[in-house]
Enzyme design. Structure first.
Site, PDB file in Angstrom:
ATOM      1  N   VAL A  65       0.809  -1.225   0.000  1.00  0.00           N
ATOM      2  CA  VAL A  65       0.000   0.000   0.000  1.00  0.00           C
ATOM      3  C   VAL A  65       0.839   1.271   0.000  1.00  0.00           C
ATOM      4  CG1 VAL A  65      -2.076  -1.019   1.036  1.00  0.00           C
ATOM      5  CG2 VAL A  65      -0.309  -0.010   2.525  1.00  0.00           C
ATOM      6  N   SER A 145      -6.832   3.450  15.735  1.00  0.00           N
ATOM      7  CA  SER A 145      -6.568   2.669  16.948  1.00  0.00           C
ATOM      8  C   SER A 145      -6.979   3.472  18.172  1.00  0.00           C
ATOM      9  CB  SER A 145      -5.081   2.347  17.064  1.00  0.00           C
ATOM     10  OG  SER A 145      -4.799   1.763  18.328  1.00  0.00           O
ATOM     11  N   TYR A 159       3.533   4.926  15.525  1.00  0.00           N
ATOM     12  CA  TYR A 159       2.237   4.251  15.333  1.00  0.00           C
ATOM     13  C   TYR A 159       1.092   5.157  15.814  1.00  0.00           C
ATOM     14  CZ  TYR A 159      -1.261   0.505  15.646  1.00  0.00           C
ATOM     15  OH  TYR A 159      -2.384  -0.272  15.489  1.00  0.00           O
ATOM     16  N   ALA A 161       1.048   8.432  16.209  1.00  0.00           N
ATOM     17  CA  ALA A 161       0.889   9.597  15.329  1.00  0.00           C
ATOM     18  C   ALA A 161       0.206   9.195  14.024  1.00  0.00           C
ATOM     19  CB  ALA A 161       2.263  10.217  15.038  1.00  0.00           C
TER      20      ALA A 161
HETATM   21  P1  NAP Z   1      -1.869  -8.149  11.133  1.00  0.00           P
HETATM   22  O1  NAP Z   1      -2.383  -9.441  11.637  1.00  0.00           O
HETATM   23  O2  NAP Z   1      -0.400  -7.872  11.238  1.00  0.00           O
HETATM   24  O3  NAP Z   1      -2.323  -7.954   9.626  1.00  0.00           O
HETATM   25  C1  NAP Z   1      -1.916  -6.846   8.879  1.00  0.00           C
HETATM   26  C2  NAP Z   1      -1.722  -7.280   7.452  1.00  0.00           C
HETATM   27  O4  NAP Z   1      -1.290  -6.134   6.702  1.00  0.00           O
HETATM   28  C3  NAP Z   1      -0.660  -8.360   7.283  1.00  0.00           C
HETATM   29  O5  NAP Z   1      -1.121  -9.372   6.412  1.00  0.00           O
HETATM   30  C4  NAP Z   1       0.500  -7.587   6.681  1.00  0.00           C
HETATM   31  O6  NAP Z   1       1.325  -8.371   5.837  1.00  0.00           O
HETATM   32  C5  NAP Z   1      -0.236  -6.550   5.853  1.00  0.00           C
HETATM   33  N1  NAP Z   1       0.637  -5.451   5.494  1.00  0.00           N
HETATM   34  C6  NAP Z   1       1.681  -4.944   6.198  1.00  0.00           C
HETATM   35  N2  NAP Z   1       2.292  -3.989   5.501  1.00  0.00           N
HETATM   36  C7  NAP Z   1       1.625  -3.893   4.319  1.00  0.00           C
HETATM   37  C8  NAP Z   1       1.798  -3.096   3.162  1.00  0.00           C
HETATM   38  N3  NAP Z   1       2.803  -2.204   3.069  1.00  0.00           N
HETATM   39  N4  NAP Z   1       0.952  -3.266   2.125  1.00  0.00           N
HETATM   40  C9  NAP Z   1      -0.025  -4.187   2.199  1.00  0.00           C
HETATM   41  N5  NAP Z   1      -0.244  -4.979   3.250  1.00  0.00           N
HETATM   42  C10 NAP Z   1       0.579  -4.834   4.310  1.00  0.00           C
HETATM   43  O7  NAP Z   1      -2.590  -6.910  11.851  1.00  0.00           O
HETATM   44  P2  NAP Z   1      -4.039  -6.728  12.510  1.00  0.00           P
HETATM   45  O8  NAP Z   1      -3.877  -6.829  13.976  1.00  0.00           O
HETATM   46  O9  NAP Z   1      -5.078  -7.529  11.825  1.00  0.00           O
HETATM   47  O10 NAP Z   1      -4.240  -5.175  12.225  1.00  0.00           O
HETATM   48  C11 NAP Z   1      -5.059  -4.665  11.199  1.00  0.00           C
HETATM   49  C12 NAP Z   1      -5.190  -3.171  11.408  1.00  0.00           C
HETATM   50  O11 NAP Z   1      -5.752  -2.898  12.701  1.00  0.00           O
HETATM   51  C13 NAP Z   1      -3.865  -2.421  11.379  1.00  0.00           C
HETATM   52  O12 NAP Z   1      -4.040  -1.186  10.734  1.00  0.00           O
HETATM   53  C14 NAP Z   1      -3.549  -2.204  12.838  1.00  0.00           C
HETATM   54  O13 NAP Z   1      -2.721  -1.092  13.052  1.00  0.00           O
HETATM   55  C15 NAP Z   1      -4.935  -1.977  13.383  1.00  0.00           C
HETATM   56  N6  NAP Z   1      -5.087  -2.216  14.814  1.00  0.00           N
HETATM   57  C16 NAP Z   1      -4.738  -3.411  15.358  1.00  0.00           C
HETATM   58  C17 NAP Z   1      -4.910  -3.621  16.722  1.00  0.00           C
HETATM   59  C18 NAP Z   1      -4.557  -4.927  17.361  1.00  0.00           C
HETATM   60  O14 NAP Z   1      -4.529  -4.963  18.601  1.00  0.00           O
HETATM   61  N7  NAP Z   1      -4.311  -5.999  16.640  1.00  0.00           N
HETATM   62  C19 NAP Z   1      -5.450  -2.594  17.519  1.00  0.00           C
HETATM   63  C20 NAP Z   1      -5.784  -1.390  16.930  1.00  0.00           C
HETATM   64  C21 NAP Z   1      -5.614  -1.209  15.568  1.00  0.00           C
HETATM   65  P3  NAP Z   1       2.636  -9.078   6.452  1.00  0.00           P
HETATM   66  O15 NAP Z   1       2.135 -10.000   7.524  1.00  0.00           O
HETATM   67  O16 NAP Z   1       3.229  -9.746   5.263  1.00  0.00           O
HETATM   68  O17 NAP Z   1       3.464  -7.946   7.008  1.00  0.00           O
END
Ligand code: NAP
Length: 257
Positions: A65, A145, A159, A161
């Site tokens: 992205v 978040s 993160y 910010a």
């Molecule tokens: P996750 O399990 O790490 O999944 C994120 C996915 O995004 C992974 O498949 C990752 O691929 C992919 N990704 C990373 N960099 C990318 C890029 N440059 N282009 C395209 N895809 C990319 O994370 P999640 O916990 O489901 O989080 C999803 C969203 O929720 C994120 O925005 C995160 O900041 C937000 N969030 C998460 C939490 C939490 O507690 N989990 C809380 C608040 C907000 P790779 O695995 O190959 O890197």
């Protein structure tokens, strides 16, 4: 019975893991045709296979992205496959281990977090919003978040910010494109049990207990807790919800002691 997203074409980033994977499967089950994007093509193909096994339709696309050419091609591939785009679900995000306080975070870490978490959303909107306009309207869902709303004594300043920037951007999009029938909303999840979190926090009992203690509902969130809200935002049920930053955090941000 028809699904809540019948006829809609939804682009989801970060669909190879965690909440993006759960959203792809659920959206497809609800009748959406999903454009599932991720850095990791094998992972996103696995997600698509899960969506198809659940009776849905999805297309796997490899896209970073933070790269404009990748995002442009992903949007094109989605429109070619599904004929239109109705929903942009900006879910991809990173939280690298080297992200601490501003005083001890390397410039490269800062730049990388902002490139994926903020520039990535800009690029998806830049290339995706014209398709939503062509479709007569739609929904932009930006995953921020709870850390954008609270200070944290264990900082991850890049993160934090980046997620604050998404809330501000969401409001600007809401005002600009609301008159053209595109609503834009941010989701602010609390800590959710996905690979992103499990990689560090949930493996360390003391760190886990410290955070669990702050959650009035007494548990970490599950991907489904967030995907249920995203489903509402993607569907026509949210046709008058615009510019909101919606918290799904088990009550953390309401908790003083
Ligand atoms: P996750 O399990 O790490 O999944 C994120 C996915 O995004 C992974 O498949 C990752 O691929 C992919 N990704 C990373 N960099 C990318 C890029 N440059 N282009 C395209 N895809 C990319 O994370 P999640 O916990 O489901 O989080 C999803 C969203 O929720 C994120 O925005 C995160 O900041 C937000 N969030 C998460 C939490 C939490 O507690 N989990 C809380 C608040 C907000 P790779 O695995 O190959 O890197």
């Amino acid at each position: 019975m028809s699904g809540r997203l019948e006829g809609k074409s939804c682009l989801i980033t970060g669909a190879g893991s965690g909440m993006g994977r759960a959203a792809t499967v659920r959206f497809a089950r609800e009748g959406a045709r999903v454009v599932a994007c991720d850095l990791d093509l094998d992972a996103v193909r696995e997600t698509v296979a899960m969506a198809e096994a659940a009776g849905g339709r999805a297309l796997a696309v490899r896209a970073d992205v933070s790269k404009e050419s990748d995002v442009r091609e992903a949007v094109k591939a989605g429109v070619k496959a599904h004929g239109r785009l109705d929903v942009l679900y900006n879910n991809a995000g990173i939280m690298p281990a080297g992200d601490h306080s501003v005083v001890d975070t390397d410039e490269a870490v800062w730049d990388k977090v902002l490139a994926v978490n903020v520039k990535g959303v800009y690029l998806v909107c830049k290339h995706g919003i014209p398709e939503l306009l062509a479709a007569g309207g739609g929904s932009v869902i930006n995953v921020a978040s709870f850390v954008a709303l609270l200070g944290c004594t264990v900082p991850q300043d890049a993160y934090t910010a980046s997620k604050g920037a998404l809330i501000a951007l969401t409001k600007s999009l809401a005002v600009q494109f609301g008159p053209k029938r595109i609503r834009s909303n941010a989701i602010c999840p609390g800590p959710i049990e996905t690979p992103l979190l499990s990689a560090w926090l949930l493996k360390e009992p003391a760190e886990k207990a410290k955070r669990l203690n702050r959650i009035p509902m007494g548990r970490f969130g599950k991907s489904e807790d967030v995907v249920n809200l995203a489903l509402y935002l993607a569907s026509d049920e949210s046709s008058w919800t615009n510019g909101a930053a919606l918290v799904v955090d088990g009550g953390i941000t309401s908790n003083y002691f």
